[in-house]
Design a protein around this motif. Sequence first.
Motif, PDB file in Angstrom:
ATOM      1  N   ARG A 409       0.832  -1.213   0.000  1.00 38.78           N
ATOM      2  CA  ARG A 409       0.000   0.000   0.000  1.00 38.78           C
ATOM      3  C   ARG A 409       0.872   1.272   0.000  1.00 38.78           C
ATOM      4  O   ARG A 409       0.569   2.257  -0.664  1.00 38.78           O
ATOM      5  CB  ARG A 409      -0.951  -0.019   1.213  1.00 38.78           C
ATOM      6  CG  ARG A 409      -1.416   1.323   1.740  1.00 38.78           C
ATOM      7  CD  ARG A 409      -2.218   2.166   0.745  1.00 38.78           C
ATOM      8  NE  ARG A 409      -2.570   3.458   1.317  1.00 38.78           N
ATOM      9  CZ  ARG A 409      -1.788   4.537   1.301  1.00 38.78           C
ATOM     10  NH1 ARG A 409      -0.622   4.526   0.665  1.00 38.78           N
ATOM     11  NH2 ARG A 409      -2.185   5.655   1.878  1.00 38.78           N
ATOM     12  N   PHE A 413       4.725   5.509  -3.161  1.00 41.74           N
ATOM     13  CA  PHE A 413       5.384   6.776  -2.868  1.00 41.74           C
ATOM     14  C   PHE A 413       6.690   6.591  -2.101  1.00 41.74           C
ATOM     15  O   PHE A 413       7.672   7.307  -2.302  1.00 41.74           O
ATOM     16  CB  PHE A 413       4.441   7.669  -2.073  1.00 41.74           C
ATOM     17  CG  PHE A 413       5.016   9.019  -1.828  1.00 41.74           C
ATOM     18  CD1 PHE A 413       5.370   9.826  -2.887  1.00 41.74           C
ATOM     19  CD2 PHE A 413       5.246   9.471  -0.544  1.00 41.74           C
ATOM     20  CE1 PHE A 413       5.932  11.071  -2.686  1.00 41.74           C
ATOM     21  CE2 PHE A 413       5.801  10.712  -0.321  1.00 41.74           C
ATOM     22  CZ  PHE A 413       6.143  11.517  -1.402  1.00 41.74           C
ATOM     23  N   LYS A 427       1.809  15.874  -7.079  1.00 40.84           N
ATOM     24  CA  LYS A 427       1.124  15.171  -5.999  1.00 40.84           C
ATOM     25  C   LYS A 427      -0.057  15.988  -5.499  1.00 40.84           C
ATOM     26  O   LYS A 427       0.092  17.146  -5.132  1.00 40.84           O
ATOM     27  CB  LYS A 427       2.152  15.039  -4.868  1.00 40.84           C
ATOM     28  CG  LYS A 427       1.989  13.824  -4.075  1.00 40.84           C
ATOM     29  CD  LYS A 427       3.177  13.513  -3.232  1.00 40.84           C
ATOM     30  CE  LYS A 427       2.832  12.413  -2.284  1.00 40.84           C
ATOM     31  NZ  LYS A 427       1.921  11.410  -2.796  1.00 40.84           N
ATOM     32  N   TYR A 457      -4.243   6.226  -4.883  1.00 40.51           N
ATOM     33  CA  TYR A 457      -4.361   5.391  -3.688  1.00 40.51           C
ATOM     34  C   TYR A 457      -4.757   6.324  -2.561  1.00 40.51           C
ATOM     35  O   TYR A 457      -4.915   7.535  -2.784  1.00 40.51           O
ATOM     36  CB  TYR A 457      -3.038   4.657  -3.385  1.00 40.51           C
ATOM     37  CG  TYR A 457      -1.833   5.560  -3.292  1.00 40.51           C
ATOM     38  CD1 TYR A 457      -1.487   6.175  -2.105  1.00 40.51           C
ATOM     39  CD2 TYR A 457      -1.053   5.817  -4.417  1.00 40.51           C
ATOM     40  CE1 TYR A 457      -0.394   7.018  -2.025  1.00 40.51           C
ATOM     41  CE2 TYR A 457       0.053   6.658  -4.349  1.00 40.51           C
ATOM     42  CZ  TYR A 457       0.381   7.253  -3.155  1.00 40.51           C
ATOM     43  OH  TYR A 457       1.447   8.099  -3.076  1.00 40.51           O
ATOM     44  N   HIS A 459      -6.563   7.023   1.627  1.00 43.93           N
ATOM     45  CA  HIS A 459      -7.307   6.642   2.818  1.00 43.93           C
ATOM     46  C   HIS A 459      -8.794   6.710   2.467  1.00 43.93           C
ATOM     47  O   HIS A 459      -9.476   7.692   2.801  1.00 43.93           O
ATOM     48  CB  HIS A 459      -6.951   7.594   3.957  1.00 43.93           C
ATOM     49  CG  HIS A 459      -5.465   7.882   4.060  1.00 43.93           C
ATOM     50  ND1 HIS A 459      -4.555   6.943   4.469  1.00 43.93           N
ATOM     51  CD2 HIS A 459      -4.738   8.994   3.767  1.00 43.93           C
ATOM     52  CE1 HIS A 459      -3.335   7.466   4.458  1.00 43.93           C
ATOM     53  NE2 HIS A 459      -3.423   8.713   4.026  1.00 43.93           N
ATOM     54  N   HIS A 466      -5.091  10.228  -2.699  1.00 43.31           N
ATOM     55  CA  HIS A 466      -3.745  10.664  -3.079  1.00 43.31           C
ATOM     56  C   HIS A 466      -3.608  10.439  -4.572  1.00 43.31           C
ATOM     57  O   HIS A 466      -3.498   9.314  -5.049  1.00 43.31           O
ATOM     58  CB  HIS A 466      -2.674   9.880  -2.318  1.00 43.31           C
ATOM     59  CG  HIS A 466      -2.630  10.233  -0.857  1.00 43.31           C
ATOM     60  ND1 HIS A 466      -2.681  11.532  -0.412  1.00 43.31           N
ATOM     61  CD2 HIS A 466      -2.547   9.473   0.248  1.00 43.31           C
ATOM     62  CE1 HIS A 466      -2.635  11.546   0.903  1.00 43.31           C
ATOM     63  NE2 HIS A 466      -2.561  10.308   1.339  1.00 43.31           N
ATOM     64  N   GLU A 502      -4.633  16.299   4.069  1.00 41.01           N
ATOM     65  CA  GLU A 502      -3.793  16.041   5.243  1.00 41.01           C
ATOM     66  C   GLU A 502      -2.359  16.563   5.121  1.00 41.01           C
ATOM     67  O   GLU A 502      -1.657  16.644   6.111  1.00 41.01           O
ATOM     68  CB  GLU A 502      -3.756  14.530   5.550  1.00 41.01           C
ATOM     69  CG  GLU A 502      -3.218  13.676   4.414  1.00 41.01           C
ATOM     70  CD  GLU A 502      -3.036  12.207   4.780  1.00 41.01           C
ATOM     71  OE1 GLU A 502      -3.404  11.799   5.887  1.00 41.01           O
ATOM     72  OE2 GLU A 502      -2.486  11.476   3.923  1.00 41.01           O
ATOM     73  N   HIS A 503      -1.895  16.900   3.938  1.00 43.27           N
ATOM     74  CA  HIS A 503      -0.488  17.308   3.807  1.00 43.27           C
ATOM     75  C   HIS A 503      -0.270  18.788   4.062  1.00 43.27           C
ATOM     76  O   HIS A 503       0.865  19.213   4.261  1.00 43.27           O
ATOM     77  CB  HIS A 503       0.049  16.954   2.412  1.00 43.27           C
ATOM     78  CG  HIS A 503       0.080  15.465   2.147  1.00 43.27           C
ATOM     79  ND1 HIS A 503       0.164  14.940   0.887  1.00 43.27           N
ATOM     80  CD2 HIS A 503       0.026  14.411   2.987  1.00 43.27           C
ATOM     81  CE1 HIS A 503       0.171  13.613   0.954  1.00 43.27           C
ATOM     82  NE2 HIS A 503       0.082  13.269   2.232  1.00 43.27           N
TER      83      HIS A 503
HETATM   84  C1  MLT Z   1       0.221   8.177   2.157  1.00 47.57           C
HETATM   85  O1  MLT Z   1      -0.924   8.063   2.582  1.00 47.57           O
HETATM   86  O2  MLT Z   1       0.836   7.211   1.662  1.00 47.57           O
HETATM   87  C2  MLT Z   1       0.911   9.478   2.334  1.00 47.57           C
HETATM   88  O3  MLT Z   1       0.063  10.522   2.629  1.00 47.57           O
HETATM   89  C3  MLT Z   1       1.943   9.817   1.318  1.00 47.57           C
HETATM   90  C4  MLT Z   1       1.417   9.957  -0.080  1.00 47.57           C
HETATM   91  O4  MLT Z   1       0.576  10.794  -0.356  1.00 47.57           O
HETATM   92  O5  MLT Z   1       1.909   9.266  -0.955  1.00 47.57           O
END
Ligand code: MLT
Length: 545
Positions: A409, A413, A427, A457, A459, A466, A502-503
Amino acid sequence: MNKRCTLLTRLSIRARSTGDEENSSSTTLDTSRYTFFFHEFSLSFQNLIARVSPGKKWLENCRAYSVPASSKVVRDERFATLDDQDIKHFSGIVGSKGLVVDKDELEVANTDWMRKFKGSAQLLLRPQSSNQVAEILKYSSSRRIAVVPQGGNTGLVGGSVPVFDEVIVNLGAMNSIISFDEVSGILICEAGCILETLDKFLADKGFMFPLDLGAKGSCQIGGNVSTNAGGLRLIRYGSLHGNILGLEVVLSDGTILDMLSSLRKDNTGYDLKQLFIGAEGTLGVVTKVAVLTPQKLPSVNVGFLACTDYTSCQKMLLEARKHLGEVLSAFEFIDSFALDMVLKHSGHRHPLPDAKEKFYLLIETTGSNQSHDKEKLDNFVETVLTQGLVVDGTIAQDNTQISNFWHIREAWFLQLPPLGKAGAVYKYDLSIPIKDLYNLVEILRERLGGLATVVAYGHLGDGNLHLNISAPDYDEKASFFFQIEPFVYEWTAAHKGSVSAEHGLGFMKAHAIHYSRSPETVELMRKMKAMLDPNGILNPYKVIA
Ligand code: MLT
Ligand code: FAD
Ligand code: ZN
């Protein structure tokens, strides 16, 4: 009924055979952490990063990939330029071990993790106490010297590095654990503590940190608080706005604001600490943190499941909530475009070697009773197989498999950009109502044609996509770029999403704040910034620039 039985048998066979395969290759796959050192910086990432980017090589890569962040904005000439007197003054505050002028160390600190943003700071300070931070900021305010607070420098929006010559104030030397109360589960520590170190400390005591993310070996709790990092288990443990009970923050004039409450309930006036959670270093420097930590529960189960379409993924979330309820601890997705790249470049094996589906879900449960939790997950899988929501899947049989599924998963990145296998990565970290979330990915794929590769990918349980676009270069004048921006932001706003899930906004998305916040809200933010940081020295050009 027959179909269901066949699929269930297939599922358990899959689970066993994947387990055997992984066990036999565990020497390559299970060597999960490597640590490399660059001078006094210690960065540890999962998997291969250290193998491909040690020391000098990393520096060369920095030079090859980075573009000066300053290409988009003009230096604010109200900020002073450092002179010898300033350096002497700072040296008097932090001593020789807290003052870095070495070019190679500065190059690392000036360059972000993506190697996309690069500043030109001539000075890096590593204070050892809140008082030293206060002295630094007091002097910087008086001289109008701009400052960038920095933690583990794993931020993904260019917020942690200077745009021009701002002085970098890295909190890494303030890494003491101050106290832990086993009855309440409240941990108090300095802001420079590495997230993984805190989690290990807590694990020894039967607790865990409520936040987990791929950068945990390097990111600092002060950085996590300042970005309001979300991570992999927000669906279960909630955001830092809920888990952080108290903060100590140093304001730009050197005032030390003691809000280090360790009370769960405290309604005495405004909850000011919330202002600094997610402020990305623009309102103050976080120096101490009090956090509520949950018990570490012994039973963890992870399923890796394949769905043919996005509608099924959404229904899976509903079913997961219904059937797994209180034990559900992660609901993550990765699309086949991302997974294919991971499998091609990273050395991982497909957990479902026969699957050719478009979507894969990683579903984790965490609870206190292994047989009860496992039974719940099994029943859930049986239900979704029967309903046809899942066409293939496997449940991890041991910890090695659990960590392999997680690595897959996270691998796109965590591994591909450092291996140089993803080109220049545009991104986007978006919150989008779940029903619409994947439409954007497909629309962009169509807009871009063969000009760039679009992978997704994220959450899914939190509605957080993302979106990564792998292009030949960072070139905002190239035709592919105009297919991406401002479209991504406009589409997100039109669907009532957020351009930063979230970033954070950092430098990259400071211009995009209005897509997600009303003019009145941004204006109030500006007023608050002006009140707390009248000279604007804290992380200029970021967030509400
Ligand atoms: C993730 O959920 O893997 C991180 O936030 C990093 C990303 O965005 O790749
Ligand atoms: P830095 O990158 O150093 O700084 C980030 C911002 O916070 C900057 O604006 C900086 O000025 C400010 N800051 C740092 N420390 C302080 C302080 N003490 N006081 C005031 N301001 C400060 N993020 C997520 O939300 N979820 C994820 O799942 C996730 N996964 C990631 C996986 C990888 C492989 C990587 C490289 C990054 C990931 N991130 C993720 C992004 C990043 O790790 C987080 O934003 C993290 O919280 C940043 O912490 P840091 O210590 O590295 O902060
Ligand atoms: Zn994330």
